[in-house]
Design a protein around this motif. Structure first.
Motif, short mmCIF file in Angstrom:
data_model
loop_
_atom_site.label_atom_id
_atom_site.label_comp_id
_atom_site.label_asym_id
_atom_site.label_seq_id
_atom_site.Cartn_x
_atom_site.Cartn_y
_atom_site.Cartn_z
N SER B 57 4.83 -2.79 -0.24
CA SER B 57 3.69 -3.67 0.07
C SER B 57 3.01 -4.20 -1.19
N PHE B 58 3.28 -3.58 -2.34
CA PHE B 58 2.78 -4.11 -3.60
C PHE B 58 3.79 -5.07 -4.24
N GLY B 59 4.94 -5.23 -3.57
CA GLY B 59 5.98 -6.11 -4.10
C GLY B 59 6.84 -5.47 -5.17
N GLY B 124 -5.51 14.20 -17.85
CA GLY B 124 -5.78 13.05 -17.00
C GLY B 124 -4.56 12.67 -16.17
N ILE B 125 -4.70 11.56 -15.45
CA ILE B 125 -3.59 11.10 -14.63
C ILE B 125 -2.83 10.05 -15.43
N VAL B 207 -1.02 7.66 -9.95
CA VAL B 207 -0.41 6.88 -11.00
C VAL B 207 -1.45 5.96 -11.58
N LYS B 208 -1.47 5.90 -12.90
CA LYS B 208 -2.37 4.96 -13.54
C LYS B 208 -1.54 3.74 -13.91
N GLY B 209 -1.98 2.60 -13.52
CA GLY B 209 -1.21 1.40 -13.82
C GLY B 209 -1.61 0.34 -12.83
N ILE B 210 -1.12 -0.85 -13.03
CA ILE B 210 -1.59 -1.96 -12.23
C ILE B 210 -1.13 -1.82 -10.77
N VAL B 211 0.03 -1.24 -10.54
CA VAL B 211 0.44 -0.89 -9.18
C VAL B 211 1.05 0.51 -9.22
N PRO B 212 1.02 1.21 -8.09
CA PRO B 212 1.63 2.54 -8.09
C PRO B 212 3.15 2.43 -8.21
N GLN B 217 5.63 8.16 -5.90
CA GLN B 217 4.58 7.30 -5.37
C GLN B 217 5.10 6.47 -4.20
N LEU B 221 3.40 6.29 -0.59
CA LEU B 221 2.99 5.00 -0.03
C LEU B 221 3.65 4.77 1.34
#
Lengths: 328, 263
Positions: B57-59, B124-125, B207-212, B217, B221
């Motif tokens: 769904s995030f492409g 941290g993550i 997850v740290k980042g613009i999309v998982p 992950q 999802l």
């Protein structure tokens, strides 16, 4: 040689079928207690905490076995596993898994509207939704109410989910992650937004009533099989739920309610009082609101379009039942 | 013979898939609700195509998820090898060190998954946390096998080298290391397998980042949004990639240690 191979294959198949049969037998023979689920430390679900504390279920002769979940997605998994009869959870995860995976549930009552908020880290210069661009935002689960509200808020600001980094963190770890600078913002149910403010970790950027006024939030869902066979019990439970919802709204009970909420969320009374200002407790169901969830979730790509019934109105009648709310 | 093996292997996969399809159809036909949640092989195949070409769904496509996961494992596991092999050699050589490091055994028994909350607080993550968890998973197989490999070097070989005037350093590099290498390789292969499993656990933490991204992950999802066929695709990819990594490593091992088979 060949015979023994065939024999062992047959034996293997027999074992598989026997085990499956046993599994289905054990799990389909339902225990007499009602298995009820709710979200841990979610102030939205105060009605069920009150009803449990006041022993109203026992008074009606209903024996509960209670399970707590950290988000609605996992509660829906429990419904799908046949491990829950009735549960308090968000409209979004209920809709997503009802449609995508065919989870056999019906929504029978509302719990609350509004009551979530986006919290941002202090002194980071995030003062509008637009400032979230390029920032890391945590949600308690994908495709749940808060994730949905975040997507709506981004849409309002002319952004999409591609413009922010969305990460999934259990609600109980969010404040720590924000304090540590791991994330720049999170969206969560109350009282955890107010708690972060109270602890001096974050500021509320926007409350969810400003994202979508009177948006439906938590609902009571019932397993379809349980609903078919135990209509009377469901009716009683919803009566108790309505009674508890009224009880919360009565100003005379304010101190007692705050005390119960304080116990279930493990937070001081003043945080609870602040948080309660953001929540409206209603037991009615807003069918149009639920429909909006469904169509928006399709738009955002979280409900598979081909799985959405063409006859949405007909589907809503099987998904939402208001028969237990009549006369309230 | 090789051809026959392949045929039997293919038959094994095919029969498992067929049995799966038949059982699902059978229970769905019976009206068992839960049989509808468990995707059939055909549905998983469709989900695979969808995730491979259209993405989630995030492409994000399956290939991207896989590449991220493999990168994370390699980063974390490189650390396991970099620390584990030298440490193993030292422990194997010096008895006193062994006693000194025995208490580490306690840490070995803490599952890497139990370290996750600690890792989040400490690091941290993000990648450092993943590397830490993966490192812990890979470290012990590497170090223990290296120690055993060094210990297992025949005294006769060492004595011969000494008689011919070999110095400590020479003996280590020319006698002990080659002799211990097969065992070290085994440790690395086993460690890599454990690391791969730890990765998925690590990715479950967020997850740290613009999309998982990452296969762990992807599974979360897919589970969250109730796309269970997609969830199975994620699981199968993990199994398949892990298998490929192991095979690739065996190939490398066979090539590098050719001399050993000739002995």
């Amino acid at each position: 040689m060949r015979k023994s191979i065939i024999a062992s294959i047959i034996l293997f198949l027999i074992i598989v079928f026997v085990l499956l049969g046993l599994y289905l037998f054990v799990y389909s023979s339902r225990p007499k207690t009602v298995r009820l689920g709710y979200l841990r430390a979610d102030l939205h679900q105060l009605a069920v905490y009150v009803a449990i504390e006041k022993k109203w279920f026992e008074e009606e002769g209903i024996k509960l076995s209670v399970s707590q979940f950290i988000n609605g997605n996992e509660e829906m998994d429990a419904f799908m596993a046949g491990a829950l009869d009735i549960g308090y959870l968000g409209t979004a995860p209920a809709s997503v898994k009802r449609i995508n995976a065919g989870a056999p549930i019906t929504l029978v009552a509302g719990v609350n509207v509004e009551g979530s908020a986006i919290v941002v880290r202090k002194n980071q210069g995030i003062s509008s939704l637009l400032d979230l661009k390029g920032k890391t935002v945590a949600v308690p689960g994908f495709g749940n109410v808060q994730h949905f509200l975040l997507l709506m808020a981004l849409e309002k600001a002319g952004l999409t989910e591609k413009d922010v980094a969305i990460t999934r963190i259990p609600f109980s770890d969010m404040e720590d992650a924000l304090r540590a600078g791991e994330i720049d913002a999170f969206i969560v149910w109350e009282p955890w937004a107010s708690a972060a403010v109270e602890h001096g970790v974050g500021d509320i950027l926007i409350t969810s009533d400003k994202i979508w006024r009177q948006h439906p939030c938590c609902v009571v869902a019932v397993d379809n099989g349980f609903l078919r066979e135990n209509k009377e019990i469901v009716k009683k439970i919803i009566e108790i739920h309505i009674k508890a919802t009224h009880y919360i709204s009565n100003p005379q009970n304010h101190d007692e309610i705050v005390k119960i909420a304080s116990k279930y969320c493990n937070l001081p009374g003043q945080v609870i009082e602040e948080a309660m200002k953001h929540i409206t407790y209603v037991s009615s169901l807003n069918v149009d609101g639920i429909k909006t969830y469904v169509s928006k979730l399709v738009e955002y790509g979280y409900i598979e379009e081909e799985k959405v019934p063409e006859d949405l109105k007909g589907f809503m009648e099987t998904f939402v039942s208001t028969e237990f709310l009549k006369g309230s | 013979m090789k051809g026959k093996e392949r045929v039997i292997q293919a038959l094994s996969i095919l029969s498992a898939l067929t049995l799966w399809e038949i059982l699902i159809d059978f229970f769905r036909e019976l009206g068992v609700t839960r049989a509808h949640f468990i995707p059939s092989p055909v549905e998983v195949g469709q989900a695979f195509l969808k995730l491979a070409f259209e993405g989630d769904s995030f492409g994000t496509s399956l290939a991207v998820h896989t590449v991220y996961s493999v990168e994370r494992v390699l980063a974390g596991f490189a650390l396991s090898v970099a620390v584990g092999v030298p440490l193993g050699i030292f422990i194997g050589r010096v008895r006193t060190l062994e006693y000194f490091f025995t208490p580490i055994e306690v840490i070995r028994h803490i599952p890497p998954i139990a370290w996750i909350p600690f890792a989040i607080i400490l690091l941290g993550i993000g990648l450092p946390s993943y590397m830490f968890i993966i490192f812990l998973g890979g470290f012990f197989p590497v170090v223990l096998n290296t120690v055993n490999g060094i210990r297992g070097v025949s005294d006769v070989h060492i004595d011969v080298a000494k008689i011919f005037g070999g110095r400590e350093k020479e003996i280590l590099i020319k006698v002990m290391l080659p002799s211990a290498l097969p065992q070290i390789f085994t440790g690395v292969r086993v460690g890599l397998g454990v690391s791969w499993m730890c990765l998925i656990a690590a990715e479950f933490m967020g997850v740290k980042g613009i999309v998982p991204v990452g296969l762990g992950q992807l599974i979360i999802l897919m589970d969250d949004i109730g796309y269970l066929a997609g969830m199975i695709v994620g699981m199968a990819t993990i199994g398949f990639v892990g298998f490929l990594i192991n095979e690739a490593f065996l190939l490398l091992e066979n090539r590098l240690l050719k001399w050993k088979r000739k002995l």
